[in-house]
Each structure stands twice: as structure tokens, then as C-alpha cells.
Design a protein around this motif. Structure first.
Motif, PDB file in Angstrom:
ATOM      1  N   VAL A  21       0.850  -1.194   0.000  1.00 30.06           N
ATOM      2  CA  VAL A  21       0.000   0.000   0.000  1.00 30.06           C
ATOM      3  C   VAL A  21       0.884   1.243   0.000  1.00 30.06           C
ATOM      4  N   LEU A  22       0.536   2.203  -0.842  1.00 24.97           N
ATOM      5  CA  LEU A  22       1.196   3.509  -0.850  1.00 24.97           C
ATOM      6  C   LEU A  22       0.228   4.512  -0.240  1.00 24.97           C
ATOM      7  N   GLN A  23       0.629   5.116   0.868  1.00 27.69           N
ATOM      8  CA  GLN A  23      -0.242   6.024   1.626  1.00 27.69           C
ATOM      9  C   GLN A  23       0.332   7.431   1.589  1.00 27.69           C
ATOM     10  N   PRO A  24      -0.300   8.342   0.849  1.00 26.36           N
ATOM     11  CA  PRO A  24       0.215   9.713   0.756  1.00 26.36           C
ATOM     12  C   PRO A  24       0.300  10.372   2.128  1.00 26.36           C
ATOM     13  N   GLU A  25       1.461  10.894   2.458  1.00 26.45           N
ATOM     14  CA  GLU A  25       1.661  11.528   3.771  1.00 26.45           C
ATOM     15  C   GLU A  25       0.694  12.683   3.960  1.00 26.45           C
ATOM     16  N   GLY A  26      -0.048  12.617   5.067  1.00 31.78           N
ATOM     17  CA  GLY A  26      -0.974  13.670   5.415  1.00 31.78           C
ATOM     18  C   GLY A  26      -2.110  13.860   4.428  1.00 31.78           C
ATOM     19  N   ASN A  27      -2.369  12.843   3.572  1.00 29.78           N
ATOM     20  CA  ASN A  27      -3.386  12.960   2.516  1.00 29.78           C
ATOM     21  C   ASN A  27      -3.142  14.159   1.613  1.00 29.78           C
ATOM     22  N   LYS A  28      -1.891  14.566   1.464  1.00 28.65           N
ATOM     23  CA  LYS A  28      -1.562  15.748   0.663  1.00 28.65           C
ATOM     24  C   LYS A  28      -1.566  15.416  -0.829  1.00 28.65           C
ATOM     25  N   LEU A  29      -2.094  16.345  -1.623  1.00 25.32           N
ATOM     26  CA  LEU A  29      -2.220  16.138  -3.052  1.00 25.32           C
ATOM     27  C   LEU A  29      -0.876  15.854  -3.714  1.00 25.32           C
ATOM     28  N   VAL A  30       0.175  16.570  -3.322  1.00 27.23           N
ATOM     29  CA  VAL A  30       1.476  16.383  -3.943  1.00 27.23           C
ATOM     30  C   VAL A  30       1.988  14.957  -3.747  1.00 27.23           C
ATOM     31  N   PHE A  31       1.693  14.376  -2.590  1.00 31.44           N
ATOM     32  CA  PHE A  31       2.149  13.009  -2.332  1.00 31.44           C
ATOM     33  C   PHE A  31       1.193  11.978  -2.940  1.00 31.44           C
ATOM     34  N   PHE A  32      -0.076  12.355  -3.115  1.00 32.18           N
ATOM     35  CA  PHE A  32      -1.003  11.493  -3.842  1.00 32.18           C
ATOM     36  C   PHE A  32      -0.544  11.358  -5.292  1.00 32.18           C
ATOM     37  N   GLU A  33      -0.143  12.470  -5.884  1.00 36.17           N
ATOM     38  CA  GLU A  33       0.341  12.438  -7.268  1.00 36.17           C
ATOM     39  C   GLU A  33       1.627  11.622  -7.376  1.00 36.17           C
ATOM     40  N   LYS A  34       2.506  11.766  -6.383  1.00 35.41           N
ATOM     41  CA  LYS A  34       3.739  10.963  -6.386  1.00 35.41           C
ATOM     42  C   LYS A  34       3.407   9.481  -6.260  1.00 35.41           C
ATOM     43  N   ALA A  35       2.440   9.150  -5.421  1.00 30.53           N
ATOM     44  CA  ALA A  35       2.031   7.760  -5.241  1.00 30.53           C
ATOM     45  C   ALA A  35       1.490   7.180  -6.543  1.00 30.53           C
ATOM     46  N   LEU A  36       0.710   7.969  -7.272  1.00 33.33           N
ATOM     47  CA  LEU A  36       0.180   7.504  -8.553  1.00 33.33           C
ATOM     48  C   LEU A  36       1.311   7.258  -9.553  1.00 33.33           C
ATOM     49  N   ASN A  37       2.308   8.126  -9.535  1.00 33.47           N
ATOM     50  CA  ASN A  37       3.459   7.942 -10.435  1.00 33.47           C
ATOM     51  C   ASN A  37       4.237   6.674 -10.092  1.00 33.47           C
ATOM     52  N   LEU A  38       4.408   6.428  -8.802  1.00 31.41           N
ATOM     53  CA  LEU A  38       5.081   5.198  -8.377  1.00 31.41           C
ATOM     54  C   LEU A  38       4.258   3.976  -8.771  1.00 31.41           C
ATOM     55  N   GLN A  39       2.962   4.077  -8.599  1.00 26.93           N
ATOM     56  CA  GLN A  39       2.073   2.976  -8.968  1.00 26.93           C
ATOM     57  C   GLN A  39       2.203   2.649 -10.466  1.00 26.93           C
TER      58      GLN A  39
END
Length: 219
Positions: A178-196
Motif C-alpha cells: 500500500v502507498l499512503q500519501p503523507e498527510g493525505n496531501k495532493l502532492v504526495f497522492f500524485e507521487k504515489a500515482l506515479n510510483l504505482q
């Protein structure tokens, strides 16, 4: 009262106990009782439970009192978290009692520690391991052996190379990362999608999941 092998009453250093839903990881959405231990061996800068970091016995609770409190709820899923649960001396006793009473036990850990006594129950546990860069991504071999999922906080540090480390490969191949964006922040959500996406090209499927309880403002 429950007693250890030395005959002493078992006390647990507890930060808080509460009922909610599991807001993270593969078991997201299930009703759960949370037992948060006091004290952690790591200091992650974005930790969302800073009150649980210091080792303290100010809220030391007899294990039988805790079990009696948990029995007041109809929920049979207990999430043991922290702090760091595996840093707590009474953890094995608590796990044994919970399993004997029919609870499904989930342990959330940073993965750096292990307690030999848990090997008797390890196959029955749902161990959620969240490796941390503050520990150089070290995970104890026994945690790797028994973990049911890996949950990575996606922040500025997490990289594809970390996710592809050999010790994480089994769970990556099983689709239990599971990739969990830190603090539910958009910038980390986008990074998580890129990693995915990058991992998908390599033949691995991972899940991008938020901390859903925080989205709805519940514990």
C-alpha cells in the motif's frame, strides 16, 4: 489479575483505547478497537501521533482491566498500534489473551523489532509493517516472514528503488503493498500515482490509499 511468569501483575503502557474503523491499509473500513501503546523507538518527522512517542508509564494499565474494557464492545477486531507495539514488554501476553478470547488481532509496526513469543501466534496475526527511512528501511526478518501487508508512507524520501528492495519482493509480488500519501496531501497522492504506474510497467500492482478516517474527521 493476569500475571507474568515471574508472578508479577502485567501492566501495559497505554496511550489511548477507542473504537473506530480501520482507516488505513488493506483492511480499511472494518470496525475496529484500537489499542495504542505508549513509546516508540523511531522519530519520524511527520508522525501523526507525537503524544505516543515518549516512553512513559504514566498511563500504565493492568492487562485484565484493558481486556474487560474491550469486552464492552461488540467489535472483535483489535488493532494494536502505537508508538511501536513491539517495543512493549507486555505485547505477547496481550496478543495471547486476545486470540484466546476470539479476537482478530492486527499489529501495526515500523518493522524494526520482534518478540520471540509472538512466533506461537504469528500465522494468526495480521501484521501491517510500515518501513521507515528513519530506520534506513530496515525490517526485521521475522516481520518480513509474517507480515500480511507493507504500508509505505509516500513523502519526499520514498523512491521506487526502496519499493523494489529484495526483502520486500514477496509482498510486492502478492499485491500486498500500500502507498499512503503523507498527510493525505495532493502532492504526495500524485507521487504515489506515479510510483504505482512505474511499478505497473514492471509487472507489480500496488494500491494507493489515503487515511480515510482523517478524510471524515473521525479517530
Amino acid at each position: 489479575m493476569l500475571r507474568s511468569e515471574t508472578g508479577k501483575t502485567i501492566y501495559l503502557n497505554i496511550n489511548e483505547v477507542y473504537a473506530s474503523i480501520q482507516g488505513e491499509g488493506l483492511l480499511m473500513g472494518l470496525p475496529a478497537l484500537f489499542v495504542r501503546f505508549q513509546g516508540c523507538n523511531l522519530r519520524c518527522p511527520w508522525c501523526d501521533q507525537p503524544s505516543a512517542l515518549p516512553f512513559s508509564k504514566e498511563q500504565s494499565v493492568p492487562i485484565d482491566s484493558l481486556l474487560a474494557h474491550l469486552s464492552e464492545y461488540p467489535i472483535k477486531h483489535v488493532v494494536i498500534t502505537g508508538g511501536e507495539p513491539l517495543a512493549q514488554e507486555g505485547l505477547t501476553f496481550l496478543v495471547e489473551e486476545l486470540i484466546s478470547k476470539g479476537y482478530f488481532v492486527q499489529i501495526e509496526t515500523n518493522g524494526t523489532l520482534w518478540q520471540k513469543g509472538l512466533e506461537r501466534f504469528a500465522e494468526q496475526l495480521h501484521i501491517t509493517c510500515s518501513p521507515k527511512w528513519t530506520a534506513n528501511w530496515f525490517v526485521h526478518p521475522k516481520i518480513i516472514q509474517y507480515a500480511k501487508e507493507l504500508k509505505f508512507v509516500v513523502d519526499d524520501v520514498l523512491s521506487q528503488d526502496v519499493l523494489l528492495k529484495e526483502e520486500f519482493r514477496r509482498l510486492l509480488e502478492e499485491g500486498k503493498v500500500v502507498l499512503q500519501p503523507e498527510g493525505n496531501k495532493l502532492v504526495f497522492f500524485e507521487k504515489a500515482l506515479n510510483l504505482q504506474t512505474a511499478l505497473l510497467k514492471l509487472g507489480f500492482t500496488v494500491r494507493v490509499l489515503p487515511q480515510v478516517h482523517k478524510l471524515f474527521g473521525i479517530p
